[in-house]
Write a protein that holds these residues in place. Structure first.
Motif, mmCIF file in Angstrom:
data_model
loop_
_atom_site.group_PDB
_atom_site.id
_atom_site.type_symbol
_atom_site.label_atom_id
_atom_site.label_comp_id
_atom_site.label_asym_id
_atom_site.label_seq_id
_atom_site.Cartn_x
_atom_site.Cartn_y
_atom_site.Cartn_z
ATOM 1 N N PHE A 83 0.871 -1.177 0.000
ATOM 2 C CA PHE A 83 0.000 0.000 0.000
ATOM 3 C C PHE A 83 0.912 1.232 0.000
ATOM 4 O O PHE A 83 1.697 1.416 0.935
ATOM 5 N N VAL A 130 3.538 0.508 2.856
ATOM 6 C CA VAL A 130 3.364 -0.639 3.754
ATOM 7 C C VAL A 130 3.357 -1.901 2.908
ATOM 8 O O VAL A 130 2.555 -2.034 1.975
ATOM 9 N N ALA A 158 2.091 -5.136 2.980
ATOM 10 C CA ALA A 158 1.130 -5.923 3.767
ATOM 11 C C ALA A 158 1.333 -7.418 3.550
ATOM 12 O O ALA A 158 1.167 -8.217 4.470
HETATM 13 P P1 ADP Z 1 -4.529 -8.877 9.264
HETATM 14 O O1 ADP Z 1 -5.724 -9.251 8.442
HETATM 15 O O2 ADP Z 1 -3.592 -10.008 9.465
HETATM 16 O O3 ADP Z 1 -4.891 -8.194 10.545
HETATM 17 P P2 ADP Z 1 -4.148 -6.806 7.254
HETATM 18 O O4 ADP Z 1 -4.031 -7.493 5.948
HETATM 19 O O5 ADP Z 1 -5.447 -6.176 7.601
HETATM 20 O O6 ADP Z 1 -3.683 -7.805 8.409
HETATM 21 O O7 ADP Z 1 -3.028 -5.683 7.356
HETATM 22 C C1 ADP Z 1 -1.647 -5.912 7.063
HETATM 23 C C2 ADP Z 1 -0.923 -4.592 7.040
HETATM 24 O O8 ADP Z 1 -1.346 -3.821 5.927
HETATM 25 C C3 ADP Z 1 -1.184 -3.714 8.266
HETATM 26 O O9 ADP Z 1 0.022 -3.046 8.585
HETATM 27 C C4 ADP Z 1 -2.234 -2.751 7.782
HETATM 28 O O10 ADP Z 1 -2.173 -1.552 8.504
HETATM 29 C C5 ADP Z 1 -1.847 -2.564 6.337
HETATM 30 N N1 ADP Z 1 -3.001 -2.240 5.477
HETATM 31 C C6 ADP Z 1 -4.081 -3.014 5.248
HETATM 32 N N2 ADP Z 1 -4.940 -2.421 4.394
HETATM 33 C C7 ADP Z 1 -4.378 -1.231 4.075
HETATM 34 C C8 ADP Z 1 -4.763 -0.146 3.228
HETATM 35 N N3 ADP Z 1 -5.905 -0.178 2.523
HETATM 36 N N4 ADP Z 1 -3.927 0.928 3.140
HETATM 37 C C9 ADP Z 1 -2.787 0.939 3.837
HETATM 38 N N5 ADP Z 1 -2.347 -0.034 4.641
HETATM 39 C C10 ADP Z 1 -3.131 -1.118 4.768
#
Ligand code: ADP
Ligand code: ADP
Length: 232
Positions: free
Chosen positions: A11, A18, A20
């Motif tokens: 992202f 980030v 992810a």
């Molecule tokens: P989980 O489902 O294991 O809790 P996520 O996939 O939701 O993990 O998140 C993984 C990482 O990606 C985290 O650091 C989160 O903050 C980041 N993240 C998820 N979606 C977004 C987005 N749309 N924009 C920016 N960062 C994101």
């Protein structure tokens, strides 16, 4: 059935990037139940959303039934998505519609005629054990019943694959068990392949054939569920 090949999802915003999901590969064979477990922020939700391309991977390829879907234009992608059902922690039901209509409305939008819609709503309400609740509204149902409606809605499109994004995380342990039993029944009796994400070991232990452990966007361990739990 589901193959992810070296999936990376970043992202990118003005202030930072980030990562992810980082170079994740997995292979869910037809008829199996695979689970991805990890702490909050590990990248599980982003990863599962890459399977139906709700998130477009930065790098890597997604195959469904041997067909690479990553480059497909939207109309074709929609067809593939019809083979992939999804359920969520928050159920995502329409509050102003009855149980019946929560299942019927998406089918009508897909163009099924009235008789087919009725047949499918009745069939899948019976499978999830909610025939007698067809006239209820979501706020009249328990959490477990709401998830059953969401499962019936997903099944009513007769998918080959079901994705579950923390489907039991909002439920108490007893209700969680009953939903896991339902997922197992769907897998065994309807032959639907399941990929789920969870932060609960219990979910993996109860129904998964195969497990991926995610940390900081990476799969750090992969094993059969039996081996994971019998390891010294
Ligand atoms: P989980 O489902 O294991 O809790 P996520 O996939 O939701 O993990 O998140 C993984 C990482 O990606 C985290 O650091 C989160 O903050 C980041 N993240 C998820 N979606 C977004 C987005 N749309 N924009 C920016 N960062 C994101
Ligand atoms: P519409 O013309 O608005 O699409 P339908 O004839 O499909 O209406 O259904 C009218 C309403 O009756 C629906 O909103 C639904 O709640 C209810 N209904 C229809 N068939 C059934 C059924 N088999 N079981 C329960 N409720 C039904």
């Amino acid at each position: 059935m589901i193959v992810l090949e070296n999936i990376t999802k970043e992202f990118i915003s003005k202030s930072n990037t980030v990562k992810a999901v980082s170079n994740v590969s997995l292979h869910v064979r037809k008829g199996e139940i695979h689970g991805v477990i990890g702490y909050s922020g590990a990248g599980k939700s982003t990863l599962i959303r890459c399977v139906n391309l709700l998130e477009k991977p930065t790098k890597g390829k997604v195959y469904i039934n041997g067909e690479e879907i990553t480059p497909l234009p939207l109309p074709q992608l929609r067809k593939v998505r019809n083979k992939i059902g999804m359920i969520f922690q928050g159920f995502n039901l329409l509050k102003t519609a009855t149980v019946y209509d929560n299942i019927a409305i998406p089918l009508k939008l897909l163009g099924y005629d009235k008789n087919e819609v009725k047949k499918r709503v009745e069939k899948y309400l019976e499978i999830v054990g909610l025939t007698d609740k067809h006239k209820s509204y979501p706020n009249q149902l328990s959490g477990g019943q709401k998830q059953r409606v969401a499962i019936a809605r997903a099944l009513s499109q007769e998918p080959e694959v079901l994705l579950s994004d923390e489907a039991t995380s909002a439920l108490d342990p007893e209700t969680t068990d009953s939903i896991l039993e339902l997922l197992l029944k769907i897998n065994k009796e309807l032959g639907i392949t399941i990929l789920l994400i969870t932060h609960e070991m219990n979910v993996i232990q109860k129904i998964c054939d195969h497990v991926y452990v995610m940390e900081n966007g990476e799969v750090v361990e992969e094993n059969t569920a039996i081996n994971l739990f019998t390891k010294p």
